[in-house]
Design a protein around this motif. Sequence first.
Motif, PDB file in Angstrom:
ATOM      1  N   THR A 181       0.824  -1.212   0.000  1.00 51.45           N
ATOM      2  CA  THR A 181       0.000   0.000   0.000  1.00 51.45           C
ATOM      3  C   THR A 181       0.855   1.258   0.000  1.00 51.45           C
ATOM      4  O   THR A 181       0.450   2.278  -0.572  1.00 51.45           O
ATOM      5  N   ARG A 182       2.014   1.205   0.639  1.00 52.12           N
ATOM      6  CA  ARG A 182       2.899   2.370   0.613  1.00 52.12           C
ATOM      7  C   ARG A 182       3.498   2.582  -0.770  1.00 52.12           C
ATOM      8  O   ARG A 182       3.687   3.722  -1.208  1.00 52.12           O
ATOM      9  N   SER A 183       3.814   1.485  -1.446  1.00 51.99           N
ATOM     10  CA  SER A 183       4.466   1.582  -2.753  1.00 51.99           C
ATOM     11  C   SER A 183       3.481   1.831  -3.890  1.00 51.99           C
ATOM     12  O   SER A 183       3.827   2.476  -4.884  1.00 51.99           O
ATOM     13  N   ILE A 184       2.257   1.285  -3.751  1.00 52.53           N
ATOM     14  CA  ILE A 184       1.233   1.445  -4.788  1.00 52.53           C
ATOM     15  C   ILE A 184      -0.046   1.932  -4.106  1.00 52.53           C
ATOM     16  O   ILE A 184      -0.941   1.137  -3.804  1.00 52.53           O
ATOM     17  N   PRO A 185      -0.137   3.215  -3.821  1.00 53.07           N
ATOM     18  CA  PRO A 185      -1.353   3.717  -3.165  1.00 53.07           C
ATOM     19  C   PRO A 185      -2.548   3.692  -4.108  1.00 53.07           C
ATOM     20  O   PRO A 185      -2.393   3.665  -5.331  1.00 53.07           O
ATOM     21  N   GLY A 186      -3.733   3.667  -3.524  1.00 52.93           N
ATOM     22  CA  GLY A 186      -4.939   3.772  -4.329  1.00 52.93           C
ATOM     23  C   GLY A 186      -5.408   2.475  -4.939  1.00 52.93           C
ATOM     24  O   GLY A 186      -6.061   2.482  -5.995  1.00 52.93           O
ATOM     25  N   ILE A 187      -5.091   1.330  -4.319  1.00 50.82           N
ATOM     26  CA  ILE A 187      -5.617   0.054  -4.806  1.00 50.82           C
ATOM     27  C   ILE A 187      -7.117   0.008  -4.515  1.00 50.82           C
ATOM     28  O   ILE A 187      -7.559   0.278  -3.405  1.00 50.82           O
ATOM     29  N   ASP A 188      -7.904  -0.348  -5.516  1.00 48.88           N
ATOM     30  CA  ASP A 188      -9.363  -0.298  -5.403  1.00 48.88           C
ATOM     31  C   ASP A 188      -9.992  -1.622  -4.994  1.00 48.88           C
ATOM     32  O   ASP A 188     -11.016  -1.654  -4.317  1.00 48.88           O
ATOM     33  N   ALA A 189      -9.419  -2.728  -5.471  1.00 50.20           N
ATOM     34  CA  ALA A 189     -10.032  -4.040  -5.255  1.00 50.20           C
ATOM     35  C   ALA A 189      -8.939  -5.062  -4.992  1.00 50.20           C
ATOM     36  O   ALA A 189      -7.792  -4.911  -5.446  1.00 50.20           O
ATOM     37  N   ALA A 190      -9.304  -6.108  -4.259  1.00 51.30           N
ATOM     38  CA  ALA A 190      -8.326  -7.144  -3.926  1.00 51.30           C
ATOM     39  C   ALA A 190      -8.952  -8.519  -4.050  1.00 51.30           C
ATOM     40  O   ALA A 190     -10.119  -8.721  -3.720  1.00 51.30           O
ATOM     41  N   VAL A 191      -8.160  -9.465  -4.540  1.00 51.51           N
ATOM     42  CA  VAL A 191      -8.475 -10.885  -4.460  1.00 51.51           C
ATOM     43  C   VAL A 191      -7.505 -11.465  -3.443  1.00 51.51           C
ATOM     44  O   VAL A 191      -6.285 -11.455  -3.662  1.00 51.51           O
ATOM     45  N   ALA A 216      -9.346 -10.097   6.658  1.00 51.17           N
ATOM     46  CA  ALA A 216     -10.099  -8.874   6.951  1.00 51.17           C
ATOM     47  C   ALA A 216      -9.151  -7.730   7.288  1.00 51.17           C
ATOM     48  O   ALA A 216      -9.366  -6.585   6.865  1.00 51.17           O
ATOM     49  N   ALA A 217      -8.093  -8.027   8.044  1.00 53.12           N
ATOM     50  CA  ALA A 217      -7.109  -6.990   8.380  1.00 53.12           C
ATOM     51  C   ALA A 217      -6.407  -6.482   7.121  1.00 53.12           C
ATOM     52  O   ALA A 217      -6.139  -5.280   6.988  1.00 53.12           O
ATOM     53  N   ALA A 218      -6.110  -7.386   6.191  1.00 59.27           N
ATOM     54  CA  ALA A 218      -5.478  -6.963   4.935  1.00 59.27           C
ATOM     55  C   ALA A 218      -6.378  -6.011   4.168  1.00 59.27           C
ATOM     56  O   ALA A 218      -5.916  -5.001   3.617  1.00 59.27           O
ATOM     57  N   ALA A 219      -7.685  -6.303   4.149  1.00 55.51           N
ATOM     58  CA  ALA A 219      -8.628  -5.403   3.480  1.00 55.51           C
ATOM     59  C   ALA A 219      -8.629  -4.032   4.142  1.00 55.51           C
ATOM     60  O   ALA A 219      -8.705  -2.997   3.468  1.00 55.51           O
ATOM     61  N   ALA A 220      -8.538  -4.018   5.481  1.00 50.61           N
ATOM     62  CA  ALA A 220      -8.510  -2.743   6.199  1.00 50.61           C
ATOM     63  C   ALA A 220      -7.232  -1.967   5.891  1.00 50.61           C
ATOM     64  O   ALA A 220      -7.265  -0.746   5.683  1.00 50.61           O
ATOM     65  N   VAL A 221      -6.101  -2.657   5.859  1.00 53.64           N
ATOM     66  CA  VAL A 221      -4.827  -2.001   5.566  1.00 53.64           C
ATOM     67  C   VAL A 221      -4.815  -1.461   4.132  1.00 53.64           C
ATOM     68  O   VAL A 221      -4.373  -0.336   3.879  1.00 53.64           O
ATOM     69  N   LEU A 222      -5.323  -2.249   3.218  1.00 51.30           N
ATOM     70  CA  LEU A 222      -5.361  -1.824   1.812  1.00 51.30           C
ATOM     71  C   LEU A 222      -6.339  -0.677   1.585  1.00 51.30           C
ATOM     72  O   LEU A 222      -6.152   0.146   0.689  1.00 51.30           O
ATOM     73  N   GLY A 223      -7.415  -0.659   2.378  1.00 50.86           N
ATOM     74  CA  GLY A 223      -8.462   0.338   2.158  1.00 50.86           C
ATOM     75  C   GLY A 223      -9.258   0.061   0.901  1.00 50.86           C
ATOM     76  O   GLY A 223      -9.897   0.976   0.347  1.00 50.86           O
ATOM     77  N   THR A 224      -9.266  -1.190   0.450  1.00 51.93           N
ATOM     78  CA  THR A 224      -9.946  -1.558  -0.792  1.00 51.93           C
ATOM     79  C   THR A 224     -11.458  -1.584  -0.598  1.00 51.93           C
ATOM     80  O   THR A 224     -11.961  -2.043   0.422  1.00 51.93           O
ATOM     81  N   ARG A 225     -12.171  -1.116  -1.612  1.00 54.54           N
ATOM     82  CA  ARG A 225     -13.635  -1.033  -1.536  1.00 54.54           C
ATOM     83  C   ARG A 225     -14.313  -2.318  -1.973  1.00 54.54           C
ATOM     84  O   ARG A 225     -15.511  -2.513  -1.731  1.00 54.54           O
ATOM     85  N   VAL A 226     -13.554  -3.192  -2.623  1.00 56.59           N
ATOM     86  CA  VAL A 226     -14.071  -4.486  -3.066  1.00 56.59           C
ATOM     87  C   VAL A 226     -13.020  -5.537  -2.713  1.00 56.59           C
ATOM     88  O   VAL A 226     -11.855  -5.416  -3.105  1.00 56.59           O
ATOM     89  N   ASN A 227     -13.421  -6.576  -1.974  1.00 56.12           N
ATOM     90  CA  ASN A 227     -12.499  -7.624  -1.558  1.00 56.12           C
ATOM     91  C   ASN A 227     -13.148  -8.983  -1.808  1.00 56.12           C
ATOM     92  O   ASN A 227     -14.198  -9.294  -1.225  1.00 56.12           O
ATOM     93  N   THR A 228     -12.530  -9.768  -2.674  1.00 53.79           N
ATOM     94  CA  THR A 228     -13.047 -11.080  -3.027  1.00 53.79           C
ATOM     95  C   THR A 228     -12.095 -12.147  -2.506  1.00 53.79           C
ATOM     96  O   THR A 228     -10.927 -12.187  -2.914  1.00 53.79           O
ATOM     97  N   PRO A 229     -12.548 -13.030  -1.626  1.00 50.17           N
ATOM     98  CA  PRO A 229     -11.674 -14.098  -1.144  1.00 50.17           C
ATOM     99  C   PRO A 229     -11.611 -15.260  -2.128  1.00 50.17           C
ATOM    100  O   PRO A 229     -12.581 -15.562  -2.833  1.00 50.17           O
ATOM    101  N   ALA A 230     -10.458 -15.902  -2.187  1.00 49.66           N
ATOM    102  CA  ALA A 230     -10.257 -17.140  -2.940  1.00 49.66           C
ATOM    103  C   ALA A 230      -9.373 -18.039  -2.085  1.00 49.66           C
ATOM    104  O   ALA A 230      -8.986 -17.668  -0.973  1.00 49.66           O
ATOM    105  N   HIS A 231      -9.082 -19.269  -2.589  1.00 48.12           N
ATOM    106  CA  HIS A 231      -8.115 -20.130  -1.897  1.00 48.12           C
ATOM    107  C   HIS A 231      -8.623 -20.556  -0.517  1.00 48.12           C
ATOM    108  O   HIS A 231      -7.859 -20.656   0.424  1.00 48.12           O
TER     109      HIS A 231
END
Length: 271
Positions: A181-191, A216-231
């Motif tokens: 998140t520090r290196s690539i700010p503004g990530i919108d969505a995460a898998v 869930a903590a990773a989603a909070a740190v990323l600040g992503t508005r869409v989070n899809t779990p896999a695996h």
Amino acid sequence: MTPSVLPRQDCAVLVVGGPTTVLDLGGLRIVSDPTFDDPGPHGYLTKTEGPAVTEDQLGAVDLVLVSHDNHADNFDDRGRAFAMAVPQLLTTTGGAERLGAPAIGLAAWNTDTLSRPDGDGELTVTAVPAVTAVHGPEDGDCDLDGNINCQAIGFVRAGEGLPTVYISGDNASLRTVAEITRSIPGIDAAVLHAGAARISGKFRDRAVSLDSIRAAAAAAVLGTRVNTPAHYSGWTHFTEGRDAIEHAFDDAGLTPVLRVADHGTWLPLLP
């Protein structure tokens, strides 16, 4: 009868099963960590569910991303055959050496670009994280190259007018998520590769992928508005399923940013 090909989506993600996801972005169809084998043993790992979508149903695929080729739950036999027939395959530097053409190895923070069929420029793919792969506990033993468990990467996709999407791969480290998140700010969505995968006798049976709370903590740190779990299902060593993930996001007050559905279901990558 040949199964029908999934129509292309405008901006969406579909979880096939295990870690395997399909992303339609900017007119491109991208598949990550392909696993299409039927249930059965793979050495010390056992697959319990087949894919919700077969490789034939994906039609023409533009790019395959392989976070690591070392483990069958991320890259099984049919997944390998599928990936090697796609025009472009991005993976770790070591994986590219083992696989050969068309695989291209990306070191952490290196990028590759694809022209977009929608005519809006390029899609950039950046390999993350940096320095060491943390496919296990932070204090796990490192190999000679400094990787915990094995060399593994995640990916960030970005393009003009598109959401910036992070695929975690089998990273288990929140410190790595914070670095991204520090290196690539503004990530919108995460898998997020969740499931708390555990291998008996390895790392004192501690998780080698995100458990539900850390997802869930990773989603909070990323600040992503869409989070899809896999695996989180399909293999016996995945120890936490969908219910645990939904509970963890609810406990964290993050249910509004969780996007989860039955495998084989398209989910929008925009909130």
